[in-house]
Design a protein around this motif. Structure first.
Motif, PDB file in Angstrom:
ATOM      1  N   TYR A 159     -14.062  -2.372 -22.757  1.00 38.43           N
ATOM      2  CA  TYR A 159     -14.339  -1.101 -22.088  1.00 38.43           C
ATOM      3  C   TYR A 159     -15.481  -1.260 -21.095  1.00 38.43           C
ATOM      4  N   HIS A 160     -15.323  -0.617 -19.920  1.00 41.26           N
ATOM      5  CA  HIS A 160     -16.355  -0.598 -18.893  1.00 41.26           C
ATOM      6  C   HIS A 160     -16.467   0.828 -18.389  1.00 41.26           C
ATOM      7  N   HIS A 161     -17.646   1.467 -18.602  1.00 42.35           N
ATOM      8  CA  HIS A 161     -17.792   2.874 -18.210  1.00 42.35           C
ATOM      9  C   HIS A 161     -17.873   3.037 -16.704  1.00 42.35           C
ATOM     10  N   GLY A 162     -18.162   1.965 -16.004  1.00 42.62           N
ATOM     11  CA  GLY A 162     -18.269   2.081 -14.565  1.00 42.62           C
ATOM     12  C   GLY A 162     -16.958   1.956 -13.825  1.00 42.62           C
ATOM     13  N   LEU A 163     -15.915   1.571 -14.518  1.00 40.04           N
ATOM     14  CA  LEU A 163     -14.616   1.430 -13.852  1.00 40.04           C
ATOM     15  C   LEU A 163     -14.078   2.785 -13.391  1.00 40.04           C
ATOM     16  N   ASP A 164     -13.237   2.735 -12.401  1.00 38.82           N
ATOM     17  CA  ASP A 164     -12.552   3.924 -11.875  1.00 38.82           C
ATOM     18  C   ASP A 164     -13.558   4.995 -11.462  1.00 38.82           C
ATOM     19  N   SER A 165     -14.536   4.559 -10.639  1.00 40.40           N
ATOM     20  CA  SER A 165     -15.538   5.479 -10.077  1.00 40.40           C
ATOM     21  C   SER A 165     -16.312   6.203 -11.162  1.00 40.40           C
ATOM     22  N   GLY A 166     -16.602   5.514 -12.219  1.00 37.62           N
ATOM     23  CA  GLY A 166     -17.407   6.082 -13.279  1.00 37.62           C
ATOM     24  C   GLY A 166     -16.622   6.881 -14.307  1.00 37.62           C
ATOM     25  N   ARG A 167     -15.342   6.962 -14.180  1.00 36.22           N
ATOM     26  CA  ARG A 167     -14.554   7.700 -15.168  1.00 36.22           C
ATOM     27  C   ARG A 167     -14.314   6.888 -16.430  1.00 36.22           C
ATOM     28  N   GLY A 168     -14.527   5.584 -16.322  1.00 38.31           N
ATOM     29  CA  GLY A 168     -14.334   4.720 -17.465  1.00 38.31           C
ATOM     30  C   GLY A 168     -12.977   4.051 -17.430  1.00 38.31           C
ATOM     31  N   GLY A 169     -12.927   2.807 -17.912  1.00 37.51           N
ATOM     32  CA  GLY A 169     -11.694   2.053 -17.968  1.00 37.51           C
ATOM     33  C   GLY A 169     -11.816   0.910 -18.935  1.00 37.51           C
ATOM     34  N   ALA A 170     -10.729   0.154 -19.105  1.00 40.71           N
ATOM     35  CA  ALA A 170     -10.720  -0.952 -20.053  1.00 40.71           C
ATOM     36  C   ALA A 170      -9.864  -2.068 -19.492  1.00 40.71           C
ATOM     37  N   GLU A 171     -10.351  -3.324 -19.709  1.00 39.00           N
ATOM     38  CA  GLU A 171      -9.582  -4.493 -19.353  1.00 39.00           C
ATOM     39  C   GLU A 171      -8.764  -4.933 -20.561  1.00 39.00           C
ATOM     40  N   VAL A 172      -7.510  -5.353 -20.280  1.00 36.63           N
ATOM     41  CA  VAL A 172      -6.610  -5.811 -21.339  1.00 36.63           C
ATOM     42  C   VAL A 172      -6.540  -7.333 -21.254  1.00 36.63           C
ATOM     43  N   TRP A 173      -6.888  -8.013 -22.384  1.00 39.80           N
ATOM     44  CA  TRP A 173      -6.895  -9.462 -22.436  1.00 39.80           C
ATOM     45  C   TRP A 173      -6.019  -9.928 -23.588  1.00 39.80           C
ATOM     46  N   THR A 174      -5.447 -11.146 -23.373  1.00 40.25           N
ATOM     47  CA  THR A 174      -4.819 -11.840 -24.505  1.00 40.25           C
ATOM     48  C   THR A 174      -5.860 -12.789 -25.088  1.00 40.25           C
ATOM     49  N   THR A 175      -5.799 -12.930 -26.370  1.00 43.04           N
ATOM     50  CA  THR A 175      -6.764 -13.811 -27.039  1.00 43.04           C
ATOM     51  C   THR A 175      -6.182 -15.164 -27.360  1.00 43.04           C
ATOM     52  N   ARG A 176      -4.855 -15.330 -27.217  1.00 39.35           N
ATOM     53  CA  ARG A 176      -4.204 -16.597 -27.517  1.00 39.35           C
ATOM     54  C   ARG A 176      -2.833 -16.605 -26.841  1.00 39.35           C
ATOM     55  N   GLY A 177      -2.160 -17.778 -26.868  1.00 41.30           N
ATOM     56  CA  GLY A 177      -0.842 -17.897 -26.290  1.00 41.30           C
ATOM     57  C   GLY A 177       0.229 -17.222 -27.158  1.00 41.30           C
ATOM     58  N   VAL A 178       1.269 -16.778 -26.479  1.00 38.60           N
ATOM     59  CA  VAL A 178       2.349 -16.075 -27.179  1.00 38.60           C
ATOM     60  C   VAL A 178       3.670 -16.769 -26.852  1.00 38.60           C
ATOM     61  N   ASP A 179       4.480 -16.996 -27.884  1.00 38.05           N
ATOM     62  CA  ASP A 179       5.780 -17.626 -27.725  1.00 38.05           C
ATOM     63  C   ASP A 179       6.837 -16.528 -27.556  1.00 38.05           C
ATOM     64  N   ARG A 180       7.557 -16.574 -26.433  1.00 37.41           N
ATOM     65  CA  ARG A 180       8.568 -15.533 -26.178  1.00 37.41           C
ATOM     66  C   ARG A 180       9.706 -15.589 -27.181  1.00 37.41           C
ATOM     67  N   GLU A 181       9.994 -16.770 -27.690  1.00 40.90           N
ATOM     68  CA  GLU A 181      11.061 -16.859 -28.667  1.00 40.90           C
ATOM     69  C   GLU A 181      10.706 -16.146 -29.973  1.00 40.90           C
ATOM     70  N   GLU A 182       9.404 -15.911 -30.183  1.00 39.55           N
ATOM     71  CA  GLU A 182       8.973 -15.136 -31.347  1.00 39.55           C
ATOM     72  C   GLU A 182       8.821 -13.663 -30.994  1.00 39.55           C
ATOM     73  N   HIS A 183       8.294 -13.361 -29.845  1.00 33.97           N
ATOM     74  CA  HIS A 183       8.061 -11.983 -29.417  1.00 33.97           C
ATOM     75  C   HIS A 183       8.399 -11.879 -27.936  1.00 33.97           C
ATOM     76  N   ARG A 184       9.487 -11.200 -27.647  1.00 32.95           N
ATOM     77  CA  ARG A 184       9.876 -11.007 -26.243  1.00 32.95           C
ATOM     78  C   ARG A 184       8.905 -10.075 -25.532  1.00 32.95           C
ATOM     79  N   GLN A 185       8.401  -9.067 -26.284  1.00 39.46           N
ATOM     80  CA  GLN A 185       7.424  -8.156 -25.709  1.00 39.46           C
ATOM     81  C   GLN A 185       6.581  -7.581 -26.828  1.00 39.46           C
ATOM     82  N   LEU A 186       5.418  -7.127 -26.450  1.00 39.71           N
ATOM     83  CA  LEU A 186       4.502  -6.509 -27.397  1.00 39.71           C
ATOM     84  C   LEU A 186       4.273  -5.064 -26.985  1.00 39.71           C
TER      85      LEU A 186
END
Length: 1640
Positions: free
Chosen positions: A314-341
């Motif tokens: 979360y970053h409160h300064g994003l979107d002109s101070g309205r607040g926002g959040a960055e979405v990150w992956t923490t590890r690799g994902v195998d599509r054969e196990e999960h096509r989508q999350l």
């Protein structure tokens, strides 16, 4: 004045002179003028509004004056009284005209009291106005009448209020009461509201309330403007408008939502990566703290794998101070196990309101797996017909990677299949239009360049199945959300089920409640929906499943628009049908209703939102702004006359090319036609004459004849499709019919017979008590009901709320007609077609019979999309609560008790005999049927009971008359210059009348059929032909002409057609035959409206024309005769070469020439024929076949003045030959009747419970009076006593007569009856003008028979016939016999006969001596003998007149060949039952049984031949088939009761019966069989005009043993061949075997 005086003068010279003195008096003004009255009183209407008064004369004042020359002047005396200044007087000649100078206002209290002032006149004397001798004065009193000249006024023209958006429905917002000064302030005012988001309603007194919740965040929801319209109850109504502005204050009711993009991508196996940023927005008012800053957190409901893979920063300064959040992956994902999350994120605002929103992370595939061989199955369901190539999906190989299409190539494993094609780069398979219903095996090879794989096997199985029209037409759409077609079709197979479709079909099976039913999936498709923006564009976007074709117009009752969050929700439409265990499909209307009643069961089973319709799908797409114009959008018809309550046209679907939609799940592909529901707003299509499963309704049978196919209808049905138009509701039931079409305008009409003051008539609304989407009321509703004895209509939805009530009460137990008209302007409800209530006069509007209202809202609807079955007479579920659905009006929950009839939607009659689903109701109107006597058949099979329950009476079907409607009417032929003027007993209602007439014509005739007019010929109601098209018109002297024609139904086809013309007030209607669809047209000016100021006003405001039909000269038929001084000058509008029949005016028969019998009690209601010319009784036809030649094997047939080349009656062309049609194949005999094919035609043998030509009518039950049984016992006792006395007297007289005459005993005559005989054909001509009875000429008659010969006097056998009889002799001769009135022997009247005799020597030696003795005693030159004998076996006493005839020799053809009657053939013993009706082995067709069975009745006009005594054949066949064992018992005495008991029992016997019966002390074995074979091949020994009949009679079964003294019974078979006239095949071929086993 002048005086003349004669004067004479004499002179002295004797001369005289005479002269005249003229004295003229000059008049002077010496007399005072005098007003004719001292006081004038008058009532005048007030001045309209604030306008200046008109110069209209209110009063004329006259003056008298004895002076000869007068010049009068008038004036109002100033200050003479109250209001003198408002009036003036002008002089016009000798009179003074009073007029208003100032505005007259009734609402002014001072003026309301009236005016009194003085007027003065002067004759201009010397003193002028001041000379009292030359003036006169009088008083004038004026009273004002109130007129509706003041519209209602609001205290403030504009009002502004502020409300919070969470204000609860029902809250009072403001009161805006309008005041109307008219009627001393007591004028009624109604209120309506326009605008205000459609969320307001105004109650009486101007109270404005909120009736649904407000939404400030909706489009235009911050500020709303509503127009409050006040309308007074005056005529014409006046209105005024006040503006109400509403400002909606915000509450923090909208949680924040994520802004796009919410669809993120990450490459398969990538290291921790930034996927994107999340921002939010809020629709609430941020200034109030209902917005940013926003917070973002992962929801605790996420699975552990998601929380371990995805993180938010979360970053409160994003979107002109309205607040926002960055979405990150923490590890690799195998599509054969999960096509989508799917990651759920909780977003909150500054006010603490939060919501959970999903984001989708797509795992982008890389080609990191090799492929393996695999198989795929394609289920292709298509309709018959052509079309474009069909995409069957892609070739499937087992490869976990699915984004590697660019790395693969596809090819055939062998030579390509000619019906399929393959795209080598995409792997898509396409099928041609030539596929047949079978299984195709396709083999392909797939290569992958990355893995360097070549030729991996991929086999595809294509299973093609044709969907029948019945499957398509019986399917129902189910909309599921949120889901995709691919998701719901995965793991499903047609045979094994499984997956989402399997769950759905099992849920539908439970709703239907039958384990043996088969749930068929007919169609599966989805709808494209807008998706969020993508952060990446380097991957292929999935193609949309399909496209749609939503309606472009605003629906009247739209499904609720989805919220912004729902715009991205996928929807899937699945069409299902239910095939029952018996092979028939469940009616789609019933299936639709059952699914709607169980909507929550389906949702619980599917865990999805369910709607039983496909229209919500289109509305969702409409909200997104999309339009479906692609190739996948299609529809099929929804209504058809051939299937009155089907949602699709069975007859036309076979030829409709429907686009196919593919749902590819890799392992399988489901290719189905894309179905949508398209209603036909103009269902007036012609009846399809071909036989289909839906051609005939209510148990009718479609039978093919030589002139086409027709429906054999059960009794009580109507029209070519056997529709039953009425239904009885018992006060606790309902009936479902098809849904109303989404069309405007739509006109609904229905006839109602109410038994109570309250009840539901029609309901089209939700089936569930709780709405599916409670946050979006109101739920669409249309209801027609009776409340407190008055008709009401309630509408809720986008065009409502509307509540209309006609201000006239419905009479209980009386038929009423209700019309409901929906247009783009508003709604109109009309009662009894506005044909009643005008008799009082002074009515300038139709308020007593009609109610109108305009739609509420700024945008009037252009169409109405209702869904679900229409429920008649009641509801199949509890009444929904108005508050739950946002309704303003509470409906009645009382089911209807009474009858509904003639339910018509846009001119199409709806069948009520077999509704798709019903309970507590029954076909027909049983209260009306039994009102005329306790049974439907009390009016006969050609009549029905009408008139309601208060004045019930029988009314005959067209073409029939008489007390029991059993007498056919006789038509009249119109010649050149023909006309008839009819005098009526009484004139019909001047505003409400109808005319019925049967017409038959050819070509394009033009002329008058019938005219009803007043004495001066205006106004006039006319029914006439115009080029073969029937038209009706209503014309007035100053009102013009209103025309209505049946343009699409020309009548000049040579068939009889029944025309109906009805006039009800301003409205005019015309119909032909059953009046269904295009056979009816009507003009309803009462429904025409003009919208103004938010209200509807009628276009027609004047009182309808009063048509006083002149009872003496008002009815003209065939033409309009013009007379001058009682001399006929010309016949205008002459109609010639046309036949008319059965003319009725308002139900009263009108006599036609030579068609009315002598006046009787039953015909006193008829009129009389006054004048006529060139009218001929009957409807003759010349022979058009005289100059017509037909190619063989066709022959020419006269179809009433038209030559037609076709096969003979009952035949059709097959293989170049005319072959007989076996009508019995179509089972035309109803209710268990047996069919026997004849040449031509067929014959039905009906069970005892039914009767009629096709067993269509139930047998009339006997209804006995309570005193019937006692009276019958008394009458029987008295009759027995009288019979005993008469018997004793007759016995004594007969004994004395025999002793005196010495004649033979009666037993001698009866002995002759035991001898087989044949007789000649006899034709009854005594009533040739009505009915002719034919007895066919039998073969084998000796040519030597003469009539009237002199020979031996022998006993004679007689057949009783009518009075005048013609005997057809061989060789063409004939003898006419009449009764001998010179005989002194007392005998019954109307008794005559012709007999065939055997000479004494032919009777055998045992009779010769006795006969010779009788001849010597009784002949003596007597050529005629009159006696009466008892017809044994028939149970009646027949009067007989015998005429002696010499018979040279009678040839009898027996089993052993031909022999003479004198041969020693064994005669049956008198104990043998055949002594009563036996006619010998192989008796010819001219025998007694054949003669009686040949009796037929022939219609004069239609040439219909029917057997008269068909039951007699069963009796004769039973008696003649007795075994020969009985012959050996001559000692058994005659047992009359045995025969009578057997005959009585045989009336109800059916074929196939085998058993033992007891008859009057005899045990008898009885076996009943049908005729086995016959051969029509001519044989040399056959007689001309006959066929050879082979009869096989089988004796009793082996288990029948002789008992007691009876003779043994042999189980033998006997064959007999004999000639039978071909036309006598109309007789019943039911043969019985009757064997006496033993005497008990």
């Amino acid at each position: 004045m002048q005086y003349n005086q004669l004067s004479t003068v004499s002179l002295a010279c004797g001369l005289r002179g005479t002269g005249t003195v003229v004295v003229r008096l000059a008049d002077v003004n010496d007399n005072s003028p005098r007003l004719t009255r001292n006081l004038w009183r008058l009532d005048v209407e007030e001045t309209w509004g604030d306008d200046a008064p008109s110069n209209t004369t209110l009063l004329e004042i006259s003056t008298t004056d004895h002076d000869t020359s007068n010049y009068f002047f008038y004036r109002v005396v100033e200050g003479s009284g109250w209001g003198w200044e408002h009036f003036g007087v002008r002089t016009e000649g000798r009179v003074g005209q009073v007029y208003a100078k100032k505005t007259l206002d009734f609402e002014d209290p001072a003026q309301r009291r009236g005016f009194r002032f003085m007027v003065q006149v002067t004759d201009r004397g010397r003193g002028g106005w001041s000379d009292a001798r030359h003036t006169d004065t009088g008083w004038v009193e004026v009273k004002l009448r109130d007129v509706n000249d003041n519209p209602p006024t609001f205290p403030r023209p504009h009002t502004h209020i502020t409300v919070t958006e969470d204000t609860s429905p029902g809250s009072l917002l403001v009161t805006l009461q309008a005041h109307d000064a008219d009627m001393v302030g007591e004028q009624g005012v109604d209120y309506r509201v326009v605008g205000g988001w459609g969320a307001l309603r105004v109650e009486g007194g101007g109270a404005v309330r909120l009736w649904r919740t407000l939404d400030r965040e909706a489009e235009g929801g911050e500020v709303g403007v509503a127009r409050i319209i006040a309308i007074d109850s005056g005529r014409p109504p006046l209105s005024s408008t006040a503006t109400l502005t509403i400002t909606v204050s915000d509450v923090n009711d909208c949680p924040p939502r994520l802004r796009p993009p919410t669809l993120l991508h990450v490459t398969e196996g990538a290291s921790p990566t930034l996927l994107g940023m999340l921002t939010a927005t809020d629709d609430d008012l941020w200034q109030l703290g209902h917005g940013p800053p926003f917070s973002f957190t992962l929801a605790p409901s996420n699975p552990s794998f998601v929380t371990q893979t995805i993180s938010l920063q979360y970053h409160h300064g994003l979107d002109s101070g309205r607040g926002g959040a960055e979405v990150w992956t923490t590890r690799g994902v195998d599509r054969e196990e999960h096509r989508q999350l799917t990651v759920e994120v909780v977003v909150g605002d500054a006010g603490g309101l939060a919501a959970t929103h999903p984001i989708t992370v797509i795992i982008d595939d890389i080609n990191d797996n090799p492929m393996k061989p695999a198989t795929k199955t394609v289920h292709l369901w298509k309709t018959q017909g052509g079309g474009a190539e069909v995409d069957l999906g892609r070739v499937y190989v087992d490869d976990p990677d699915d984004w590697d299409l660019d790395d693969k190539t596809f090819q055939w494993a062998g030579p390509p299949h000619p019906h399929f094609s393959l795209h080598s780069h995409t792997g898509h398979i396409f099928a041609s239009t030539q596929l047949r219903e079978r299984r195709y095996e396709l083999q392909f090879l797939v290569s992958d360049r990355v893995w360097k794989q070549e030729g991996v096997s991929a086999n595809v199985t294509v299973e093609v199945r044709y969907l029948s029209p019945e499957t398509l037409s019986h399917s129902v759409p189910i909309t599921l959300s949120p889901t995709t077609p691919t998701a719901i079709a995965t793991n499903w197979t047609p045979d094994g089920g499984g997956g989402g479709l399997g769950t759905l079909t099992e849920a539908v099976r439970k709703v239907v409640g039958r384990t043996g039913d088969k749930i068929e999936v007919v169609s599966v498709y989805g709808i494209p929906f807008p998706s969020s923006s993508h952060t990446h564009s380097n991957f292929p976007n999935p193609a949309p499943d399909s496209s749609s074709d939503p309606s472009a117009s605003t629906p009247l009752f739209p499904h609720t628009q989805p919220s912004p969050g729902e715009l991205s929700t996928p929807h899937t439409c699945v069409w299902v049908s239910v095939k029952q265990a018996d092979g028939k499909f469940l009616d789609p209307i019933k299936l639709h209703g059952l699914l709607s009643l169980s909507i929550y069961k389906l949702e619980n089973a599917m865990n999805l939102r369910v709607a039983v319709d496909d229209s919500q799908l289109h509305q969702s797409y409409d909200a997104s702004g999309g339009r479906g114009d692609g190739p996948h959008s299609a529809s099929f018809p929804s209504t058809s006359p051939s299937s009155p309550h089907r949602p699709s046209s069975v007859a036309s679907l076979a030829s409709v090319i429907l686009p196919l939609q593919v749902v590819d799940t890799n392992v399988t592909s489901l290719v189905t036609p894309r179905l949508t529901r398209a209603h036909n707003c103009n269902p007036h299509t012609r009846y399809d004459p071909t036989c289909t499963s839906n051609s005939c309704l209510n148990g009718g049978r479609c039978v093919r004849t030589d002139v086409g196919s027709r429906c054999v209808c059960p009794g009580g049905s109507w029209g070519p499709q056997c529709k039953i138009l009425s239904r009885t509701f018992l006060g606790s039931g309902f009936a479902w019919v098809r849904s109303l079409p989404p069309c405007l305008p739509t006109t609904i009409s229905i006839r109602l017979l109410p038994r109570t003051q309250e009840g539901i008539v029609l309901y089209s609304g939700p089936f569930s008590a709780v709405p599916a989407r409670p946050s979006f009321p109101p739920t669409p509703l249309l209801a027609l009901q009776v409340m407190e004895g008055r008709a009401q209509v309630v509408l809720e939805g986008a065009g409502g709320p509307l509540h209309l009530q006609v201000n006239s009460s419905l009479t209980l137990n009386t038929w009423h007609t209700l019309h409901l008209h929906l247009s783009s302007q508003g709604v109109t409800l009309m009662v009894d077609v506005c044909g009643r209530g005008w008799e009082g006069g002074g009515l300038d509007n139709a308020a007593h019979c009609i109610a109108r209202a305009a739609w509420l809202g700024p945008d009037p609807p252009e169409q109405w999309r209702g869904s679900g079955p229409v429920q008649l007479g009641g509801l199949a579920h509890p009444l929904p609560h108005p508050a739950d659905h946002g309704w303003t009006t509470k409906l009645t929950d009382t089911p209807l008790r009474g009858c509904l009839s003639h339910f018509t939607v846009n001119g199409q009659l709806v069948d009520l005999g077999e509704p798709p689903y019903s309970s507590g109701s029954e076909a027909g109107c049983s209260p009306q049927d039994i009102a005329c006597g306790g049974s439907r058949l009390r009016c006969g099979v050609h009549g029905w009971c009408v008139g309601g329950l208060l004045v019930p009476h029988c009314e005959c079907h067209p073409g029939f008359m008489g007390p029991n409607c059993a007498t056919p009417t006789i038509p009249v032929s119109l010649g050149r210059d023909s006309f008839a003027k009819v005098t009526l007993v009484r004139s019909p209602d001047p505003y409400d009348l109808w005319v019925q007439l049967r017409v038959r014509s050819r070509g394009q005739p033009t002329g008058l059929l019938v005219q009803l007019a007043s004495s001066d010929q205006f106004p006039a109601l006319r029914l006439h032909l115009r080029g073969g098209v029937v038209c009706s018109s209503l014309s007035g002297e100053d009102s013009g002409v209103m025309d209505v024609c049946l343009d699409s139904f020309p009548l000049a086809d040579g068939l009889w057609h029944t025309l109906y013309l009805s006039r009800h007030g301003h409205n005019l209607a015309i119909s032909a035959d059953d009046g269904d669809g295009w056979r009816r047209n009507e003009s309803l000016p009462s429904l025409l409206v003009v919208a103004s100021h938010g209200d509807l006003y009628p276009k027609v405001t004047e009182t309808p024309l009063r048509l006083e039909v002149d009872s003496k000269d008002g009815v003209m038929v065939g033409g309009v005769a013009e007379f001058v001084r009682l001399s006929l000058v010309a016949v205008q509008e002459d109609l010639k070469d046309t036949c008319i029949d059965d003319l009725r005016v308002s139900g009263v028969p009108v006599p036609l020439p030579k068609t009315v019998p002598a006046p009787t009690t039953s015909s006193q209601g008829r009129g009389q024929m006054a004048t006529m010319q060139n009218l001929e009784s009957g409807c003759p036809s010349n022979d058009p076949c005289t100059n017509t030649t037909c190619l063989a094997p066709l022959t020419c047939h006269n179809t009433w003045r038209h030559a037609t080349c076709r096969c003979g009656p009952g035949e059709h062309m097959m293989g170049g030959l005319c072959q007989d049609i076996d009508e019995c194949v179509f089972s035309p005999c109803l209710y268990g009747g047996s069919c026997y094919n004849l040449r031509p035609g067929y014959q039905c043998t009906c069970p005892g419970t039914h009767t009629g030509e096709n067993c269509e009518w139930p047998t009339l039950p006997s209804i006995s009076h309570p005193l019937t049984a006692p009276l019958a016992v008394a009458a029987l006792t008295l009759s027995i006593l009288v019979v005993v006395i008469i018997g004793v007297v007759l016995t004594l007289r007969l004994h004395r007569w025999r002793l005196a005459r010495g004649t033979t005993e009666l037993s001698t005559v009866t002995d002759v009856l035991e001898t087989p005989l044949t007789i000649q054909a006899v034709t009854d001509i005594s009533h040739a003008h009505t009915v002719t009875k034919h007895i066919l000429t039998p073969p084998g008659m000796p040519p030597g028979v003469k009539a009237g010969g002199v020979g031996e006097c022998v006993p004679e056998v007689s057949l009783t016939l009518p009075i005048t009889t013609t005997i057809h002799m061989p060789g063409g001769g004939r003898v006419v016999t009449k009764p001998d009135h010179s005989s002194k022997q007392q005998r019954p009247q109307h008794c005559s006969s012709i007999s065939v005799s055997l000479s004494a020597k032919d009777l055998g030696p045992q009779h010769h001596d006795k006969q010779q003795q009788q001849q010597q005693k009784s002949c003596g030159g007597v050529k005629q003998m009159v006696c009466c004998i008892e017809g044994r076996g028939l149970g009646v006493t027949s009067p007989v007149i015998t005429t002696a005839a010499s018979v040279q020799q009678m040839v009898v053809e027996g089993a052993g060949g031909k022999s003479t009657a004198g041969s020693t053939q064994p005669l049956p013993a008198q104990d043998d039952l055949r002594a009563y009706a036996y006619e010998g082995d192989s008796s010819p067709s001219g025998s007694l049984s054949s003669t009686v069975l040949g009796l037929q009745a022939e219609s004069v006009e239609e040439d219909n031949i029917k057997p008269l005594l068909s039951e007699y054949g069963d009796v004769l066949d039973l008696l003649k088939n007795l075994p020969d064992a009985v012959h050996t018992s001559p000692s058994l005495h005659r047992n009359h009761s045995l025969v009578e008991d057997f005959i009585t029992w045989s009336h109800g016997i059916r074929s196939g019966f085998v058993g033992v019966k007891e008859f009057s002390g005899w045990s008898a074995a009885v076996r009943v069989e049908k005729l086995l074979t016959w051969s029509s091949t001519p044989q040399p020994s056959h007689q001309p005009g006959s066929v050879r009949v082979k009869e096989l009679t089988t004796g009793p079964p082996n288990n029948f043993q002789s008992k007691g003294r009876g003779a043994p019974v042999n189980n033998t078979q006997e064959e007999a061949e004999f000639d039978l006239p071909s036309s006598s095949l109309t007789s019943s071929f039911l043969h019985l075997t009757f064997a006496l086993l033993a005497q008990t």
